[in-house]
Design an enzyme around this catalytic site. Structure first.
Site, short mmCIF file in Angstrom:
data_model
loop_
_atom_site.label_atom_id
_atom_site.label_comp_id
_atom_site.label_asym_id
_atom_site.label_seq_id
_atom_site.Cartn_x
_atom_site.Cartn_y
_atom_site.Cartn_z
N ASP A 45 0.94 -1.34 0.01
CA ASP A 45 -0.05 0.10 -0.03
C ASP A 45 0.76 1.35 0.09
O ASP A 45 0.31 2.22 -0.15
CB ASP A 45 -0.96 -0.09 1.28
CG ASP A 45 -0.36 -0.11 2.39
OD1 ASP A 45 0.69 -0.24 2.76
OD2 ASP A 45 -1.12 -0.11 3.44
N SER A 46 2.25 1.19 0.20
CA SER A 46 3.09 2.45 -0.15
C SER A 46 2.80 2.87 -1.73
O SER A 46 3.36 3.94 -2.23
CB SER A 46 4.62 1.93 -0.34
OG SER A 46 4.86 0.72 -1.25
N ASP A 84 -0.93 -6.14 -0.12
CA ASP A 84 -1.33 -5.44 1.28
C ASP A 84 -2.70 -5.24 1.46
O ASP A 84 -3.69 -4.83 0.60
CB ASP A 84 -0.71 -4.12 1.37
CG ASP A 84 0.57 -4.10 2.17
OD1 ASP A 84 0.75 -4.81 3.02
OD2 ASP A 84 1.26 -3.10 1.80
N LYS A 114 -1.23 -9.37 3.33
CA LYS A 114 -0.29 -8.96 4.42
C LYS A 114 -1.11 -7.87 5.30
O LYS A 114 -1.93 -6.91 4.49
CB LYS A 114 0.92 -8.09 3.75
CG LYS A 114 1.87 -7.45 4.92
CD LYS A 114 3.21 -7.21 4.68
CE LYS A 114 3.39 -5.84 3.94
NZ LYS A 114 2.83 -4.69 4.35
N GLU A 116 -1.03 -5.41 8.99
CA GLU A 116 -0.18 -4.73 10.03
C GLU A 116 -0.92 -5.05 11.40
O GLU A 116 -1.83 -5.18 11.59
CB GLU A 116 -0.09 -3.40 9.71
CG GLU A 116 0.42 -2.93 8.39
CD GLU A 116 0.82 -1.66 8.28
OE1 GLU A 116 0.74 -0.63 8.98
OE2 GLU A 116 1.05 -1.18 7.23
N GLU A 183 9.80 -3.93 9.97
CA GLU A 183 10.18 -2.62 9.31
C GLU A 183 10.85 -1.80 10.54
O GLU A 183 10.28 -1.51 11.39
CB GLU A 183 9.14 -2.06 8.72
CG GLU A 183 9.34 -0.78 8.23
CD GLU A 183 8.24 -0.14 7.15
OE1 GLU A 183 7.34 -0.82 6.82
OE2 GLU A 183 8.51 0.86 6.64
#
Ligand code: KIV
Length: 265
Positions: A45-46, A84, A114, A116, A183
């Site tokens: 999602d960057s 993501d 993925k 978080e 990260e």
């Protein structure tokens, strides 16, 4: 070369073979990465920052993630595709997470989703895994929580937060996660977690001892117009083409030459 699966990555961890990962958001770059021999392509999602010009990943929608995932799926046929789940597409409830993950897999073609968060997400991870959705965790600097963290800062620097990240990692593994991104955490913490876990860790600003490395493609090609974090190396330096830069990255990850001490915390 045969297709990369989660079993391939498990074996790579056991054999000490480093896992080279890069982000991609479109067909052309995904094809280039695939042909260069990348192991894992992350539709991150960057893309909210490097493709769309937002300040953070928060505005990215599930439909946008699915659109970019499908573009990548058409190009990356050998590498494992991890996608993501965007902000607020899974935090609401485990049922919401399952519906979003199902769309990422069915419509976007990703093979692993993925998300978080640590212990707090373990129940959701278990719910997804039990229903056939492979999950990759993401700990340390979790960009979807940038406002809560007060900025993009290194995590796990003191004993209590290091312990929390370690417990989070174990909870995710216990819940059935198959991969873990770490990260912006101190290299020694990432090293300890990597040694303790059976599942592979993929580091970004997490030192050389992780089982693999990931960078945002636009960062490692030096084409993102804003300042890049300390853990990025510009692989276009000394390369005469994008293809050569990508191959140099893969080689540097495989040989353990990247990340060097100047890229670590
Ligand atoms: O969104 C992304 O590209 C990521 C990587 C930075 C790990 O999550």
């Amino acid at each position: 070369m045969s297709a990369v699966t989660l079993l391939t990555l498990e074996k790579m961890k056991r054999d000490g073979d480093k896992i080279a990962t890069l982000t991609a958001y479109d067909y052309s770059f995904a094809s280039l990465l695939d042909q260069a021999g990348i192991d894992v392509v992350l539709i991150g999602d960057s893309l909210g920052m490097v493709m769309q010009g937002h300040e953070s990943t928060l505005p990215v929608s599930l439909d946008e993630m699915i659109y970019h995932s499908l573009c990548v799926t058409r190009g990356a046929r050998r590498a494992l595709r991890v996608g993501d789940m965007p902000f607020m597409s899974y935090q609401g409830s485990r049922e919401q997470a399952l519906e979003s993950a199902g769309r990422m897999m069915k419509e976007g073609g990703v093979q692993v989703v993925k998300l978080e968060g640590g212990e707090i997400m373990a129940d959701t991870v278990r719910f997804l895994v039990d229903r056939g959705v492979p999950v990759c965790g993401h700990l340390g600097l979790v960009p979807q929580s940038v406002n809560q963290l007060g900025g993009y800062r290194v995590q796990g620097k003191d004993a209590a937060s290091a312990r929390q990240i370690r417990n989070d990692a174990l909870s995710l593994q216990q819940a059935g996660a198959k991969l873990l991104v770490l990260e912006a955490v101190p290299a020694d913490l990432a090293s300890a977690i990597t040694a303790e876990l059976d599942i592979p860790t993929i580091g970004i600003g997490a030192g050389p001892e992780c089982d693999g490395q990931v960078l945002v493609l636009q960062d490692m090609l030096g084409i993102y117009p804003k300042t890049s974090p300390k853990f990025v190396r510009n692989f276009m330096d000394g390369a005469d083409s994008i293809e050569a830069a990508i191959k140099a990255y893969i080689q540097a990850v495989k040989s353990g030459e990247f990340p060097a001490p100047e890229h670590c915390f």
